[in-house]
Design an enzyme around this catalytic site. Structure first.
Site, PDB file in Angstrom:
ATOM      1  N   ARG A 274      -0.212  11.457 -20.675  1.00 14.95           N
ATOM      2  CA  ARG A 274      -0.342  10.421 -19.652  1.00 14.95           C
ATOM      3  C   ARG A 274       1.010  10.176 -19.001  1.00 14.95           C
ATOM      4  O   ARG A 274       2.031  10.114 -19.679  1.00 14.95           O
ATOM      5  CB  ARG A 274      -0.859   9.107 -20.264  1.00 14.95           C
ATOM      6  CG  ARG A 274      -2.207   9.258 -20.948  1.00 14.95           C
ATOM      7  CD  ARG A 274      -2.674   7.966 -21.564  1.00 14.95           C
ATOM      8  NE  ARG A 274      -3.899   8.157 -22.334  1.00 14.95           N
ATOM      9  CZ  ARG A 274      -4.551   7.197 -22.986  1.00 14.95           C
ATOM     10  NH1 ARG A 274      -4.077   5.962 -22.955  1.00 14.95           N
ATOM     11  NH2 ARG A 274      -5.642   7.468 -23.664  1.00 14.95           N
ATOM     12  N   ARG A 289       4.747   3.603 -26.038  1.00 11.40           N
ATOM     13  CA  ARG A 289       4.136   4.046 -24.788  1.00 11.40           C
ATOM     14  C   ARG A 289       4.890   5.279 -24.303  1.00 11.40           C
ATOM     15  O   ARG A 289       5.960   5.180 -23.716  1.00 11.40           O
ATOM     16  CB  ARG A 289       4.183   2.932 -23.734  1.00 11.40           C
ATOM     17  CG  ARG A 289       3.253   3.168 -22.551  1.00 11.40           C
ATOM     18  CD  ARG A 289       3.301   2.004 -21.578  1.00 11.40           C
ATOM     19  NE  ARG A 289       2.779   0.769 -22.142  1.00 11.40           N
ATOM     20  CZ  ARG A 289       1.491   0.448 -22.180  1.00 11.40           C
ATOM     21  NH1 ARG A 289       0.590   1.272 -21.699  1.00 11.40           N
ATOM     22  NH2 ARG A 289       1.107  -0.712 -22.702  1.00 11.40           N
ATOM     23  N   GLU A 361      -2.200  -2.542 -29.672  1.00 11.49           N
ATOM     24  CA  GLU A 361      -3.539  -1.978 -29.487  1.00 11.49           C
ATOM     25  C   GLU A 361      -3.554  -0.540 -30.006  1.00 11.49           C
ATOM     26  O   GLU A 361      -2.814   0.315 -29.520  1.00 11.49           O
ATOM     27  CB  GLU A 361      -3.926  -1.985 -28.008  1.00 11.49           C
ATOM     28  CG  GLU A 361      -5.290  -1.355 -27.743  1.00 11.49           C
ATOM     29  CD  GLU A 361      -5.425  -0.798 -26.341  1.00 11.49           C
ATOM     30  OE1 GLU A 361      -6.065   0.262 -26.190  1.00 11.49           O
ATOM     31  OE2 GLU A 361      -4.872  -1.405 -25.393  1.00 11.49           O
ATOM     32  N   SER A 364      -9.437   1.153 -28.417  1.00 10.90           N
ATOM     33  CA  SER A 364     -10.296   0.420 -27.500  1.00 10.90           C
ATOM     34  C   SER A 364     -11.674   1.053 -27.599  1.00 10.90           C
ATOM     35  O   SER A 364     -11.859   2.220 -27.238  1.00 10.90           O
ATOM     36  CB  SER A 364      -9.763   0.504 -26.065  1.00 10.90           C
ATOM     37  OG  SER A 364     -10.489  -0.349 -25.210  1.00 10.90           O
ATOM     38  N   ARG A 403       1.099   4.371 -32.590  1.00 12.51           N
ATOM     39  CA  ARG A 403       1.136   2.930 -32.858  1.00 12.51           C
ATOM     40  C   ARG A 403       0.748   2.617 -34.299  1.00 12.51           C
ATOM     41  O   ARG A 403       1.215   1.622 -34.868  1.00 12.51           O
ATOM     42  CB  ARG A 403       0.240   2.198 -31.870  1.00 12.51           C
ATOM     43  CG  ARG A 403       0.759   2.319 -30.445  1.00 12.51           C
ATOM     44  CD  ARG A 403      -0.064   1.545 -29.459  1.00 12.51           C
ATOM     45  NE  ARG A 403       0.455   1.705 -28.101  1.00 12.51           N
ATOM     46  CZ  ARG A 403       0.004   1.067 -27.035  1.00 12.51           C
ATOM     47  NH1 ARG A 403      -0.989   0.191 -27.167  1.00 12.51           N
ATOM     48  NH2 ARG A 403       0.522   1.277 -25.852  1.00 12.51           N
TER      49      ARG A 403
END
Length: 437
Positions: A274, A289, A361, A364, A403
């Site tokens: 990403r 990130r 997070e 999801s 994470r």
């Protein structure tokens, strides 16, 4: 993709649904283009019917002309035949024009439909952004430290397991190198998660390609919406996946699933890529990130009436990973303004990171209803030769590796700088602790 029939039948409902998500999208152009396409299709059908009638008439005229011995009558029949043939030529040209119109309008209509997000479920809380998300429940108590816990970027360097400088030297900012026990911890997490989801939760393991065709990326909902956040190989026209959700959606693209096949439950480990253009500030520090990371993804195909039930099951499977790691976490339901583009309903799982002082997070879990199935044309039959219906698709991280590593390092750190290895990972790691170099 939204159901065009729904937009046509109840445009006010769609307008209100988009407004709930904070989307000010005009659907009038869609309705206008749909009306023009339907009119062109109707006219084309009428002309084809007329062409069939005239074709039969020409056959009759030619037959009569052969049988008559009356010269004048034969000339009249011949003249009528030529007139009918000229009409046929004009009708054929008009049909071709209409077919081109239908194709052109249809392509434009599809482009507009591809920009519309999914419709949120009625039980999704309203809200403009993440500030309106709802914490549903929490598990575990944050650990009390006898010392001040430090963040993973310092821990990783002191342990010699995360090298940010060499990551930047190799690939630039937001890349890192895992060394020794760090690389082994990542490998242990991947192997353990795959074993847990396949052995205990009944998922079928899949190892898909990390590069996919444009139509696969479009079918999952990533194109055209997120084009600027994706990596693209222009020469081969292949796209690097941002998540295994993309190839797992495309796995049954353009298929009709046989009766009794559903639900299908898949788990896949893949690297993910990403651009993360919008992230800034403290999120850029460490491995929270980054442009490349590993993830274990959970994915389900279900019958529509069972998708919400399966979402709860998928969520529970992801939660169990965190509980077995014995790290505090919380379940957050996303409001309409924070839902992903493809999602009709989503829950985030957030693990506590005491060194960073934040909830991370790590998953999801989403019900995408028939949104991806319509874009990818994935259908099923309840009975042999029965009518086809679109499946519902669900996805969720099970879990995102970096994470989770952050949370492990920060929750299991010791005063002497070492980090204990969670019990469930010790057989995979071959050790009970990671010590400073």
């Amino acid at each position: 993709m939204l159901d065009l029939e729904l937009i046509r039948r109840d445009p006010d409902l769609v307008r209100q649904a988009l407004k709930r998500r904070g989307e000010e999208v005009a659907i009038e152009p869609i309705l206008e283009m749909d009306a023009r396409r339907r009119q062109a299709v109707h006219e084309g059908d009428d002309l084809r019917e007329r062409r069939n009638e005239v074709s039969k008439l020409i056959g009759q005229l030619l037959g009569e002309a052969k049988q008559t011995e009356n010269r004048k009558q034969a000339e009249e029949l011949s003249e009528r035949t030529e007139t009918s043939k000229e009409e046929m030529r004009q009708v054929g040209e008009r049909i071709k024009e209409l077919e081109n119109q239908v194709k052109s309008i249809g392509e434009g209509l599809d482009r507009l439909l591809l920009t519309l997000p999914n419709i949120a479920r009625d039980d999704v809380p309203d809200g403009p952004d993440e500030t309106a998300n709802v914490i549903l429940r929490s598990w575990g108590e944050p650990r009390s430290f006898d010392f001040t816990p430090i963040a993973h970027w310092d821990l990783g360097e002191r342990l010699g397991i995360i090298d940010f400088q060499r990551g930047a030297k190799l690939s630039g900012s937001r890349f890192y190198v895992l060394m020794g026990a760090g690389a082994r911890l990542q490998r242990a997490l991947i192997g353990w998660m795959l074993d847990l989801h396949t052995s205990d939760h009944g998922y079928v393991e899949v190892y898909p390609p990390a590069m996919v065709l444009e139509e696969v990326m479009r079918g999952s909902g990533n194109l055209p919406k997120f084009r600027d956040n994706l990596y693209h190989d222009a020469e081969e026209d292949l796209w690097l996946i941002p998540s295994a959700e993309v190839p797992l959606t495309g796995l049954h693209r353009e298929e009709i699933l046989d009766p009794g096949m559903l639900p299908l439950s898949y788990v896949a480990y893949t690297p993910c890529f990403r651009r993360e253009k919008t992230a800034a500030g403290r999120d850029t520090r460490g491995i929270k990130r980054v442009h490349q990371f590993d993830k274990v993804e959970l994915y389900k195909y279900t019958e529509p009436e069972h998708s919400d039930e399966e979402l709860q099951r998928l969520l529970g499977n992801a939660e169990e990973v965190i509980r077995r790691l014995d790290i505090p976490y919380r379940v957050v339901q996303l409001c309409t303004g924070d839902l992903g583009f493809q999602s009709a309903k989503s829950y985030d799982l957030e693990m506590w990171a005491p060194g960073s002082g934040e909830w991370l997070e790590v998953s999801s879990c989403s019900n995408c209803s028939d949104f991806q199935a319509r874009r990818s044309n994935i259908r099923f039959r309840r009975e042999p030769r029965g009518r086809t219906e679109f499946v519902h698709t669900l996805n969720g991280s099970g879990l995102a590796i970096p994470r989770v590593m952050i949370s492990i390092l920060e929750n299991y750190q010791q005063e002497d700088g070492s980090v204990m290895v969670p019990e469930v990972l010790r057989s995979y790691m071959g050790t009970g602790a990671m010590s400073p170099k």
